[in-house]
Structures are given as C-alpha cells and as structure tokens.
Design a protein around this motif. Structure first.
Motif, PDB file in Angstrom:
ATOM      1  N   TYR A 172       5.210  -5.517   0.454  1.00 26.32           N
ATOM      2  CA  TYR A 172       4.934  -4.094   0.533  1.00 26.32           C
ATOM      3  C   TYR A 172       4.979  -3.600   1.968  1.00 26.32           C
ATOM      4  O   TYR A 172       5.438  -2.508   2.241  1.00 26.32           O
TER       5      TYR A 172
ATOM      6  N   ARG B 269      -5.525  -1.317  -4.140  1.00 25.05           N
ATOM      7  CA  ARG B 269      -5.713  -0.049  -4.850  1.00 25.05           C
ATOM      8  C   ARG B 269      -5.131   1.113  -4.050  1.00 25.05           C
ATOM      9  O   ARG B 269      -5.673   2.195  -4.023  1.00 25.05           O
TER      10      ARG B 269
ATOM     11  N   CYS C 204      -2.626   4.092  -3.132  1.00 28.27           N
ATOM     12  CA  CYS C 204      -1.791   5.072  -3.804  1.00 28.27           C
ATOM     13  C   CYS C 204      -0.502   5.174  -3.014  1.00 28.27           C
ATOM     14  O   CYS C 204      -0.525   5.335  -1.801  1.00 28.27           O
TER      15      CYS C 204
ATOM     16  N   VAL D  23       2.562   6.770  -7.210  1.00 27.64           N
ATOM     17  CA  VAL D  23       2.386   5.597  -8.054  1.00 27.64           C
ATOM     18  C   VAL D  23       1.101   4.886  -7.648  1.00 27.64           C
ATOM     19  O   VAL D  23       0.860   4.663  -6.466  1.00 27.64           O
ATOM     20  N   ASN D  24       0.277   4.560  -8.615  1.00 26.95           N
ATOM     21  CA  ASN D  24      -0.901   3.733  -8.365  1.00 26.95           C
ATOM     22  C   ASN D  24      -0.585   2.320  -8.793  1.00 26.95           C
ATOM     23  O   ASN D  24      -0.145   2.096  -9.931  1.00 26.95           O
ATOM     24  N   LEU D  25      -0.795   1.353  -7.907  1.00 31.12           N
ATOM     25  CA  LEU D  25      -0.589  -0.055  -8.226  1.00 31.12           C
ATOM     26  C   LEU D  25      -1.930  -0.757  -8.267  1.00 31.12           C
ATOM     27  O   LEU D  25      -2.764  -0.554  -7.388  1.00 31.12           O
ATOM     28  N   TYR D  26      -2.125  -1.562  -9.273  1.00 28.15           N
ATOM     29  CA  TYR D  26      -3.334  -2.365  -9.406  1.00 28.15           C
ATOM     30  C   TYR D  26      -2.906  -3.828  -9.391  1.00 28.15           C
ATOM     31  O   TYR D  26      -2.114  -4.243 -10.240  1.00 28.15           O
ATOM     32  N   PHE D  27      -3.409  -4.592  -8.444  1.00 23.15           N
ATOM     33  CA  PHE D  27      -3.084  -6.008  -8.348  1.00 23.15           C
ATOM     34  C   PHE D  27      -4.260  -6.802  -8.897  1.00 23.15           C
ATOM     35  O   PHE D  27      -5.403  -6.578  -8.511  1.00 23.15           O
TER      36      PHE D  27
ATOM     37  N   TYR E 282       3.328  -5.558 -15.124  1.00 18.25           N
ATOM     38  CA  TYR E 282       4.305  -6.512 -14.592  1.00 18.25           C
ATOM     39  C   TYR E 282       3.573  -7.780 -14.194  1.00 18.25           C
ATOM     40  O   TYR E 282       2.485  -7.719 -13.635  1.00 18.25           O
TER      41      TYR E 282
END
Length: 112
Positions: free
Chosen positions: A7, A27, A29, A38-42, A88
């Motif tokens: 990233y 977390r 944005c 897009v919000n990504l949650y790992f 994913y």
C-alpha cells in the motif's frame, strides 16, 4: 508487513491516496484515483496449531485451533454492522477458513 509495503508503494506511485494518515493502516479510508472512497479492513487469520507450537508457518498451512475459530467468529460479530461489497483472502487455508467463519451466513461475494 508485505501488505503495508504494497500500500505504501501504491501510495508513492500515485495509485492510492490516504485520506487520514493518523489512523492505523488497518482501518484507513482510501481514495482510489480520486473518484471512489474505499474502506479496507485487514484481518489476521485466527490462531493455528503452529501458532500454539510457536512454529513458523510461512507457506506451510496449519489448521485453525478451536480458539482460532472462535476468534474468527468474534471478528465476524464485531464487523456484522458493516456492509461489505466483497471479501478477499489469500489462498492459504487458514486465511480462507478465517474469512468463512467471519462471514458466517452473510451473503458477501468472496474472492479466495
């Protein structure tokens, strides 16, 4: 660590722009191409047998323990109010299992 590196690399290439640098990467944005937010949650996989044995897993796969299954379900409960467009996961079985337990019966497209 690889995910964070990827990233940061994308950010340097101008492909991804973080909106708020002060919140944790897990977390953040994102604004992709300045058009979509897009919000990504790992989520890390649940505890595995190798974790308990303090063994390095790498590409070897070790199944989730009962505790790991409960961790995954707990993450699912914690994220249950969030509407996800997709999930994913890598092809690692421990990661796929974690995703499946976290998703539960929700109808979310998954990409494993």
């Amino acid at each position: 660590m690889l995910g964070i590196f990827n990233y940061k690399l994308l950010e340097k290439c101008g492909k991804i722009h973080f909106i708020n640098q002060l919140i944790p990467l897990q977390r953040r944005c994102l604004r992709v191409s300045s058009e979509k937010e897009v919000n990504l949650y790992f989520v890390r996989h649940g505890e595995t047998h190798y974790n308990v044995e303090k063994r390095l897993q790498g590409f070897c796969d070790s199944p989730l323990t009962d505790k790991g299954i409960e961790q995954a379900k707990s993450v699912g409960i914690g994220l249950s109010e969030i509407e996800f467009k997709a999930v994913y996961a890598s092809e690692s079985q421990r990661v796929v299992d974690t995703a499946r337990y976290a998703i539960g019966h929700r109808n979310i497209p998954n990409h494993y």
